[in-house]
Design a protein around this motif. Structure first.
Motif, short mmCIF file in Angstrom:
data_model
loop_
_atom_site.label_atom_id
_atom_site.label_comp_id
_atom_site.label_asym_id
_atom_site.label_seq_id
_atom_site.Cartn_x
_atom_site.Cartn_y
_atom_site.Cartn_z
N SER A 147 0.83 -1.21 0.00
CA SER A 147 0.00 0.00 0.00
C SER A 147 0.87 1.26 0.00
CB SER A 147 -0.96 0.00 1.19
OG SER A 147 -0.25 0.17 2.37
N ARG A 148 2.04 1.15 0.64
CA ARG A 148 2.93 2.32 0.61
C ARG A 148 3.45 2.56 -0.79
NH1 ARG A 148 8.56 2.70 3.47
NH2 ARG A 148 9.03 2.05 1.36
N GLN A 149 3.79 1.45 -1.47
CA GLN A 149 4.28 1.60 -2.84
C GLN A 149 3.20 2.16 -3.75
OE1 GLN A 149 5.70 -2.31 -3.55
NE2 GLN A 149 7.80 -1.81 -3.05
N GLN A 150 1.95 1.71 -3.53
CA GLN A 150 0.84 2.23 -4.32
C GLN A 150 0.73 3.74 -4.16
OE1 GLN A 150 -2.54 0.05 -3.06
NE2 GLN A 150 -2.86 -0.91 -5.04
N GLN A 151 0.83 4.17 -2.91
CA GLN A 151 0.72 5.60 -2.62
C GLN A 151 1.83 6.36 -3.33
OE1 GLN A 151 -1.80 6.89 -1.06
NE2 GLN A 151 -0.99 8.95 -1.39
N GLU A 152 3.04 5.78 -3.25
CA GLU A 152 4.17 6.45 -3.89
C GLU A 152 3.98 6.53 -5.39
OE1 GLU A 152 7.76 4.58 -2.65
OE2 GLU A 152 7.62 5.47 -0.66
N LEU A 153 3.48 5.43 -5.94
CA LEU A 153 3.23 5.37 -7.38
C LEU A 153 2.24 6.44 -7.79
CD1 LEU A 153 4.26 3.36 -9.53
CD2 LEU A 153 2.04 2.27 -9.40
N GLU A 155 1.66 9.23 -6.36
CA GLU A 155 2.21 10.58 -6.34
C GLU A 155 3.25 10.79 -7.43
OE1 GLU A 155 3.46 10.94 -2.33
OE2 GLU A 155 1.38 10.96 -1.64
N LEU A 156 3.99 9.72 -7.69
CA LEU A 156 5.07 9.86 -8.68
C LEU A 156 4.53 9.92 -10.10
CD1 LEU A 156 7.88 7.45 -7.50
CD2 LEU A 156 7.98 9.91 -7.71
N SER A 157 3.40 9.26 -10.32
CA SER A 157 3.01 9.03 -11.70
C SER A 157 2.20 10.17 -12.30
CB SER A 157 2.19 7.75 -11.80
OG SER A 157 1.04 7.87 -11.02
N ARG A 180 -6.87 8.19 -8.70
CA ARG A 180 -5.82 8.87 -9.46
C ARG A 180 -6.33 10.16 -10.07
NH1 ARG A 180 -2.20 5.98 -13.64
NH2 ARG A 180 -1.05 7.91 -13.54
N ASN A 187 -3.33 18.15 -8.65
CA ASN A 187 -1.98 18.52 -9.10
C ASN A 187 -2.04 19.53 -10.22
OD1 ASN A 187 0.25 17.59 -7.90
ND2 ASN A 187 0.26 15.60 -8.90
#
Lengths: 296, 131
Positions: A147-153, A155-157, A180, A187
């Motif tokens: 879930s942390r990676q999902q969150q990062e993805l 924000e990054l994507s 998203r 953003n």
């Protein structure tokens, strides 16, 4: 039923040595953790088990006497989940204790068959429960990681890039779902305000499919931008997507769409009263003069 | 009674909403705007909502109404400086305000209005001289 505790304390060194040897045969990952670390973990776990059996008996691992053992196991499996162990390897850490423990129990209770069976059964149950705790903790840690990676993805994507004074580009990669869209919209609108940009190009080259839901999300973003006084251009519409949009009957009449990002950029430049020209003296290939210089 | 000032700037009306809009205030504003347009013959209405942070469907409809009323009276409306959160809220409420034009800053909004005024002036100069 405190025989288990007694047997473990009496034969601790031997059990631990055999346990580590068993593990090294099957699942020890020397690439992921050192031997001393493993040594320390097994020593801590054995003493926690002894303490648990002594305080709350071997059957109820949710009792307060087992708190130390539970926390220790949760820590170990969480750290292993981060280190990249598989679930089998993590569960085997506890389960491979069975053989050395049973061997010691058999040796100590050789005379009394009935007691031997009872004790072994209790030990099996105990170790199985501990293994379950380990697996559960492992899964929890993994889920947290995901879930942390999902969150990062998320924000990054969704980067918003400035192409020119007053012209933004928003390359969307991956499927647009509600979560998203929210991030993308916020953003984009915040960047529109911050950079005072009148034109925003939403590039959907990286969006694999456009269905009615994705189109609706796109239209929402565009409407919000329009309400703030910015104009959106959709670019990167692939031929298949153009066909899908028409087949689905999605109404994009009020939105300017272009096939390529460059077309959209040219349009935005034209609308803001700019034009791009090539200098007559410029070389046709922008790096040819550099190459020529190097050859000299 | 508290009311939102409507300023005159040449042929434009300038309205800056700086307080939380409640229903009465909104109705009063509608009255004032229509009154002033017919009184001063304004051709443009510029509404600055950059300090408006909370909107509901009523405020959204009020903006749409003011724009529609002004159009009937011959003036173009531009809403200026809408906050991202406000824009998102309006979209989620299903209000896309189709008749309202928007601009990022007061400057851009005036450009929009003056551009329009110039176009209509040159296009309908006969009518004007007759009037």
């Amino acid at each position: 039923m405190s025989e288990i505790a007694e047997i473990i304390s009496k034969n601790e060194d031997r059990i631990r040595a055999e346990w580590i040897r068993d593990m090294s045969k099957s699942v020890q990952r020397s690439d992921l953790m050192s031997k001393t670390e493993l040594d320390e973990q097994s020593r801590a776990l054995l003493s926690a088990i002894v303490q648990g059996v002594k305080m709350s008996g071997p059957t109820d691992v949710s009792a307060s006497g087992w708190t130390a053992a539970r926390e220790l196991l949760q820590d170990i499996s969480a750290s292993r989940a981060w280190q990249g162990f598989s679930s089998v390897e993590v569960a085997t850490f506890v389960l491979s204790l069975k053989q050395p423990l049973f061997a010691s129990i058999r040796e100590s209770l050789d005379k009394n068959q009935e007691k031997l069976l009872d004790t072994i059964w209790a030990a099996t149950e105990l170790l199985d429960r501990l293994a379950l705790i380990t697996t559960e903790a492992f899964l929890t840690a993994r889920e947290e990681l995901i879930s942390r990676q999902q969150q990062e993805l998320l924000e990054l994507s969704t980067p918003v890039v400035k192409l020119w004074d007053g012209i933004l580009a928003l390359p969307i990669i991956g499927t647009l779902d509600s979560a998203r869209t929210q991030v993308v919209m916020e953003n984009l609108l915040q960047t529109v305000v911050a950079t005072n940009s009148k034109y925003a190009i939403i590039d959907i080259t990286g969006v694999p499919t456009v269905d009615t839901l994705v189109a609706q999300h796109l239209l929402k973003t565009i409407t919000a931008a329009r309400l703030m006084g910015a104009e959106c251009i959709i670019s990167g519409v692939r031929p298949q997507i153009a066909q899908t949009i028409v087949h689905l009957g999605i109404n994009l009449e009020d939105v300017v769409t272009k096939a390529k990002l460059s077309d959209a950029f040219a349009l935005a430049l034209a609308r803001s009263g700019r034009t791009v020209t090539r200098l007559a003296s410029a070389p046709v290939n922008p790096i040819s003069h550099l190459l020529a210089k190097r050859e000299e | 009674m508290e009311r939102i000032p409507v300023l005159r700037m040449g042929t434009l009306l300038l309205i800056t909403i700086q307080v939380d809009m409640h229903d009465k205030l909104a109705m009063q504003l509608q009255d004032d705007v229509t009154q002033r347009i017919s009184e001063w013959g304004s051709t443009g209405v510029l509404i600055d909502i950059s300090s408006l942070e909370i909107v509901d469907s009523f405020i959204g409809r009020m903006l749409a109404n003011i724009a529609a009323m002004s159009r009937v009276l011959g003036a173009e409306t531009v809403v200026v400086g809408m906050q991202p959160a406000v824009a998102i809220t309006l979209v989620e409420l299903g209000m896309s305000l189709p008749g309202v034009r928007a601009a990022l800053s007061v400057e851009a909004g005036m450009e929009l209005l003056f551009g329009n005024a110039a176009a209509t002036n040159s296009g309908s100069s006969d009518e004007r001289t007759q009037a």
